[in-house]
Design a protein around this motif. Sequence first.
Motif, PDB file in Angstrom:
ATOM      1  N   MET A  74       0.745  -1.146  -0.068  1.00 55.85           N
ATOM      2  CA  MET A  74      -0.035  -0.130   0.186  1.00 55.85           C
ATOM      3  C   MET A  74       0.840   1.251   0.045  1.00 55.85           C
ATOM      4  SD  MET A  74      -3.261  -0.910   2.290  1.00 55.85           S
ATOM      5  CE  MET A  74      -2.488  -1.389   3.736  1.00 55.85           C
ATOM      6  N   ALA A  75       2.065   1.285   0.751  1.00 52.00           N
ATOM      7  CA  ALA A  75       2.963   2.336   1.008  1.00 52.00           C
ATOM      8  C   ALA A  75       3.516   2.630  -0.526  1.00 52.00           C
ATOM      9  CB  ALA A  75       3.909   2.047   1.878  1.00 52.00           C
ATOM     10  N   LEU A  81       2.007   7.188  -6.644  1.00 51.96           N
ATOM     11  CA  LEU A  81       0.802   8.100  -7.092  1.00 51.96           C
ATOM     12  C   LEU A  81       1.551   9.504  -7.284  1.00 51.96           C
ATOM     13  CD1 LEU A  81      -1.962   7.219  -5.065  1.00 51.96           C
ATOM     14  CD2 LEU A  81      -2.074   6.757  -7.406  1.00 51.96           C
ATOM     15  N   SER A  82       2.679   9.837  -6.823  1.00 47.73           N
ATOM     16  CA  SER A  82       3.260  11.027  -7.079  1.00 47.73           C
ATOM     17  C   SER A  82       4.300  10.969  -8.269  1.00 47.73           C
ATOM     18  CB  SER A  82       3.882  11.513  -5.540  1.00 47.73           C
ATOM     19  OG  SER A  82       5.200  10.582  -5.647  1.00 47.73           O
ATOM     20  N   THR A  83       4.262   9.872  -8.974  1.00 42.62           N
ATOM     21  CA  THR A  83       5.232   9.777 -10.333  1.00 42.62           C
ATOM     22  C   THR A  83       4.255   9.578 -11.637  1.00 42.62           C
ATOM     23  OG1 THR A  83       5.089   7.364 -10.174  1.00 42.62           O
ATOM     24  CG2 THR A  83       6.734   8.231  -8.836  1.00 42.62           C
ATOM     25  N   VAL A  84       4.748  10.050 -12.561  1.00 43.63           N
ATOM     26  CA  VAL A  84       4.035  10.002 -13.885  1.00 43.63           C
ATOM     27  C   VAL A  84       3.712   8.539 -14.293  1.00 43.63           C
ATOM     28  CG1 VAL A  84       4.256  10.501 -16.211  1.00 43.63           C
ATOM     29  CG2 VAL A  84       5.083  12.106 -14.722  1.00 43.63           C
ATOM     30  N   GLU A  85       4.626   7.600 -13.990  1.00 39.55           N
ATOM     31  CA  GLU A  85       4.265   6.279 -14.169  1.00 39.55           C
ATOM     32  C   GLU A  85       3.313   5.734 -13.488  1.00 39.55           C
ATOM     33  OE1 GLU A  85       7.573   7.319 -13.066  1.00 39.55           O
ATOM     34  OE2 GLU A  85       8.007   8.183 -15.311  1.00 39.55           O
ATOM     35  N   GLY A  86       3.450   6.062 -12.192  1.00 40.55           N
ATOM     36  CA  GLY A  86       2.586   5.187 -11.068  1.00 40.55           C
ATOM     37  C   GLY A  86       1.225   5.847 -10.852  1.00 40.55           C
ATOM     38  N   TYR A  87       0.814   7.103 -11.373  1.00 40.64           N
ATOM     39  CA  TYR A  87      -0.228   7.873 -11.121  1.00 40.64           C
ATOM     40  C   TYR A  87      -1.513   7.214 -11.846  1.00 40.64           C
ATOM     41  CZ  TYR A  87      -4.106  11.313 -10.428  1.00 40.64           C
ATOM     42  OH  TYR A  87      -5.225  11.416 -10.130  1.00 40.64           O
ATOM     43  N   ARG A  88      -2.497   6.978 -10.831  1.00 40.32           N
ATOM     44  CA  ARG A  88      -3.655   6.495 -11.613  1.00 40.32           C
ATOM     45  C   ARG A  88      -4.968   7.498 -11.107  1.00 40.32           C
ATOM     46  NH1 ARG A  88      -0.518   4.065 -13.438  1.00 40.32           N
ATOM     47  NH2 ARG A  88      -0.219   1.827 -13.958  1.00 40.32           N
ATOM     48  N   GLN A  94     -16.249  -1.429 -10.550  1.00 41.86           N
ATOM     49  CA  GLN A  94     -16.406  -2.791  -9.960  1.00 41.86           C
ATOM     50  C   GLN A  94     -14.861  -3.156  -9.211  1.00 41.86           C
ATOM     51  OE1 GLN A  94     -16.725  -1.820 -12.992  1.00 41.86           O
ATOM     52  NE2 GLN A  94     -18.640  -2.453 -14.038  1.00 41.86           N
ATOM     53  N   GLY A  95     -13.995  -2.398  -9.454  1.00 49.77           N
ATOM     54  CA  GLY A  95     -12.910  -3.121  -8.869  1.00 49.77           C
ATOM     55  C   GLY A  95     -11.665  -3.301  -9.777  1.00 49.77           C
ATOM     56  N   ASN A  96     -10.497  -3.218  -9.642  1.00 48.96           N
ATOM     57  CA  ASN A  96      -9.367  -3.677 -10.422  1.00 48.96           C
ATOM     58  C   ASN A  96      -9.376  -5.023 -10.877  1.00 48.96           C
ATOM     59  OD1 ASN A  96      -8.445  -0.920 -10.200  1.00 48.96           O
ATOM     60  ND2 ASN A  96      -7.069  -1.308  -8.747  1.00 48.96           N
ATOM     61  N   LYS A  97      -9.015  -5.315 -12.042  1.00 49.58           N
ATOM     62  CA  LYS A  97      -9.194  -6.598 -12.549  1.00 49.58           C
ATOM     63  C   LYS A  97      -8.304  -7.604 -12.040  1.00 49.58           C
ATOM     64  CE  LYS A  97     -10.719  -6.534 -17.432  1.00 49.58           C
ATOM     65  NZ  LYS A  97     -10.275  -6.140 -18.751  1.00 49.58           N
ATOM     66  N   ALA A  98      -7.141  -7.120 -11.513  1.00 46.07           N
ATOM     67  CA  ALA A  98      -6.250  -8.163 -10.864  1.00 46.07           C
ATOM     68  C   ALA A  98      -6.698  -8.582  -9.599  1.00 46.07           C
ATOM     69  CB  ALA A  98      -5.000  -7.514 -10.677  1.00 46.07           C
ATOM     70  N   LEU A  99      -7.292  -7.528  -8.879  1.00 46.71           N
ATOM     71  CA  LEU A  99      -7.960  -7.818  -7.414  1.00 46.71           C
ATOM     72  C   LEU A  99      -9.320  -8.848  -7.879  1.00 46.71           C
ATOM     73  CD1 LEU A  99      -8.013  -7.704  -4.646  1.00 46.71           C
ATOM     74  CD2 LEU A  99      -9.175  -5.668  -4.591  1.00 46.71           C
ATOM     75  N   ARG A 100     -10.003  -8.590  -8.679  1.00 43.54           N
ATOM     76  CA  ARG A 100     -11.195  -9.229  -8.869  1.00 43.54           C
ATOM     77  C   ARG A 100     -10.760 -10.573  -9.372  1.00 43.54           C
ATOM     78  NH1 ARG A 100     -15.239  -6.231 -13.156  1.00 43.54           N
ATOM     79  NH2 ARG A 100     -16.763  -7.486 -12.058  1.00 43.54           N
ATOM     80  N   LYS A 101      -9.713 -10.628 -10.033  1.00 39.64           N
ATOM     81  CA  LYS A 101      -9.374 -12.078 -10.517  1.00 39.64           C
ATOM     82  C   LYS A 101      -8.428 -12.909  -9.212  1.00 39.64           C
ATOM     83  CE  LYS A 101      -6.285 -14.027 -14.514  1.00 39.64           C
ATOM     84  NZ  LYS A 101      -5.313 -14.519 -13.939  1.00 39.64           N
ATOM     85  N   GLY A 306     -16.050   3.074  -6.837  1.00 36.87           N
ATOM     86  CA  GLY A 306     -14.718   1.946  -6.602  1.00 36.87           C
ATOM     87  C   GLY A 306     -14.280   2.326  -5.306  1.00 36.87           C
ATOM     88  N   ALA A 307     -13.672   1.336  -4.653  1.00 38.53           N
ATOM     89  CA  ALA A 307     -12.697   1.325  -3.434  1.00 38.53           C
ATOM     90  C   ALA A 307     -11.271   2.153  -3.751  1.00 38.53           C
ATOM     91  CB  ALA A 307     -12.452  -0.140  -2.933  1.00 38.53           C
ATOM     92  N   SER A 308     -10.969   2.800  -2.764  1.00 33.74           N
ATOM     93  CA  SER A 308      -9.542   3.484  -2.871  1.00 33.74           C
ATOM     94  C   SER A 308      -8.599   2.373  -3.587  1.00 33.74           C
ATOM     95  CB  SER A 308      -9.051   3.804  -1.478  1.00 33.74           C
ATOM     96  OG  SER A 308      -7.724   4.243  -1.729  1.00 33.74           O
ATOM     97  N   ASN A 309      -7.895   2.935  -4.476  1.00 35.95           N
ATOM     98  CA  ASN A 309      -6.853   2.177  -5.155  1.00 35.95           C
ATOM     99  C   ASN A 309      -5.657   1.580  -4.152  1.00 35.95           C
ATOM    100  OD1 ASN A 309      -5.767   4.512  -5.351  1.00 35.95           O
ATOM    101  ND2 ASN A 309      -5.872   5.009  -7.454  1.00 35.95           N
TER     102      ASN A 309
END
Lengths: 422, 422
Positions: A74-75, A81-88, A94-101, A306-309
């Motif tokens: 989580m950290a 989230l403060s980076t260009v690559e990591g920001y979402r 319905q939730g992120n696909k990876a988590l639903r899977k 959606g739940a918090s990413n």
Amino acid sequence: MIPQARLEIQKERVVCHTRVQRNVNLEKLQNGYLFPEISMHELQHIRKYPDAKLINLGIGDTTEPIPDIVAVSMAEYAHALSTVEGYRGYGAEQGNKALRKAIAETLYKDVQVKDSEVFVSDGSQCDITRLQLLLGSNVTMAVQDPSFPAYIDTSVIIGQAGDFEEKSGKFGNIEYMNCGPQNNFFPDLAKTRRTDIIFFCSPNNPTGQAATRQQLEELVKFAKENGSIIIFDSAYAVYVTDDSPRSIFEIPGAKEVAIEVSSFSKFAGFTGVRLGWTVVPEELCFSNGFPVINDFNRIVCTCFNGASNISQAGGLACLSSEGFMAVCSVVNYYKENAKILLETLASLGLKVYGGENAPYVWVHFPGSKSWDVFDYILEKTHIITVPGSGFGPGGEEFLRMSTFGHRETILEASKRLKNLFS
Amino acid sequence: MIPQARLEIQKERVVCHTRVQRNVNLEKLQNGYLFPEISMHELQHIRKYPDAKLINLGIGDTTEPIPDIVAVSMAEYAHALSTVEGYRGYGAEQGNKALRKAIAETLYKDVQVKDSEVFVSDGSQCDITRLQLLLGSNVTMAVQDPSFPAYIDTSVIIGQAGDFEEKSGKFGNIEYMNCGPQNNFFPDLAKTRRTDIIFFCSPNNPTGQAATRQQLEELVKFAKENGSIIIFDSAYAVYVTDDSPRSIFEIPGAKEVAIEVSSFSKFAGFTGVRLGWTVVPEELCFSNGFPVINDFNRIVCTCFNGASNISQAGGLACLSSEGFMAVCSVVNYYKENAKILLETLASLGLKVYGGENAPYVWVHFPGSKSWDVFDYILEKTHIITVPGSGFGPGGEEFLRMSTFGHRETILEASKRLKNLFS
């Protein structure tokens, strides 16, 4: 000069009321919500005994740190989230696909739930409300009595419950399925009125009892015969020690009659992080053949975002093999607590239930009012519990004790209870 | 052997429908929710032009990284959850005290909102649903036309809206307050029917127009005369550049007639992190004098369990003086985007509105159907926008363009639009 008293009357008079009528459903709600009510008793006790060392076995709130692997995930997600690559930004409602899977594959591997049938949420209490929005005010419902107050309270809010009858302590349109020692904590279905919806929680909050496979088979059969939908709350599934089902979908045919709500709260210590899920099988249809999953999807997309990413990143870490082992070791810690408390209370000759498949112990005090026992224990031992009547009329004479807590707290509570009851 | 076709018919026949009737309110909902609908068009376009470089000016989704100071606060909070000292379970349903205080003191300093009147949420869309649960099915409501679809959709779900009339494209019980260039984007209140609830969003989504102080004074006066409650959506308040009010509570007397919902989504790039708040003033009462805040508190405690504690830590960091400056610099970046897009479109002779006090530009294509313009622009420029009719009949002939995006994306979009329209 205008005297103060008259000024205050004047002030009161100029308060402008709107012409909007108060929602009749909210007028029907009984007392406060249970846990804020208990907090008030707690506050009064603290005022009376400011130096007392209070122990809280009341609200079922996790106390042990989240495993490193989960917190670090989580950290790292938050930091990225403060980076260009990591920001979402917005994720899927319905939730992120990876988590639903991961939920489908890790927790429902043997019962073949599809990723698309899993809806990630911010917790099961919130999803219970969304399910009530889905169902609307015209359905009838049954609940276990005693039960987690949110089922009945949300039913009242949505307008299904009918009027409250003071004498019985019940709402007129709700079918209360009494579950106690006399029926092995499973309702007598032959005497249960047909309803559209059946809320069923196993392992149960507050009684701590898990329904057996045979009992759940009976329940599914009953729902099929009646054309009912079971809303199965499996928030405590990971606490099951014996061979009781951990999901309603372990019962053949359940996908045609059941929805399952569940949560990371007690499973991974996410009570404050907020994450849960609901499974709505594709097979489940309304009377006109319309798939329930389509309407639930619409509710989730319209009433939720959606739940918090960050929380979802944590959920995913919990379901990795290393993460899963780590969260299970915390669960085992709480189970050990439950064993200690259960053995203490049993050794005192008290009638104790639960604790083996759930983090709750359910103690019977025949002939006593549960709020009286609550106050007595609080007064004498400075231990907060939960009066059983807060879970419905079927909880009268009982207390629920939560076994979440640091080990030394549970040991100290055991000591104080021994002193009081031996 | 049974032929395959017959087997399939048999299979279909054994599907067991429940006897639970589909919720009539959900049957009344029109089409899909707007944004999933747009995603379908997008998907079809990608299939047709797999190599096209799509630009998304559709859903208003933030794109720029969250400032370091905010992301680090969340990361540190998440990491601390793995320590004995830093672990936290359930927080207050209404939000952490420090955050409620910071919202009141930072964002409502001049209008004296109390901490206890601030309810922290997981986003304003979720709080709009909770407000509908609070109000119930018997109230009447008005909305700006066009408006953010969640107001009407949640009204339909809760059962206030009445029947949909194909011809007008409106629900019978909802008062549509047309807002367009002809009335300076403010409804003609003399011709507006009295309703219990008035949803009002300023700066407005989708038109990008902020109501002036004088207009909001008129609105509050209208609500007072009618005994109505305004639900004021200020999710874009931080984008206000001129002296338009940033909160309805800047208008004297508004506390007796208004609730304000707001959000960290567009303010701090929290669309995926999920955090918002609602202010319910103590002064606001139902017709019987019962304080609205008491019922909202009950809804929040029963139907919600608090926003993620990690997100709340991020919210708190946004409201520190350093954090506030940092998030505002991101807002200014988006405002610069808006300026670029606004100037481009205006230079092409298009009729453009908004963009000065909001991250949305609202473009008029007189005589055209908005879905047709949407499809035309998508086909010719590979740019996703939002058809105005998705926001209500009053949005027909318009397109909304979001100005969230990386600078180079906005510049590229401007270039493509110039090529198309010049």
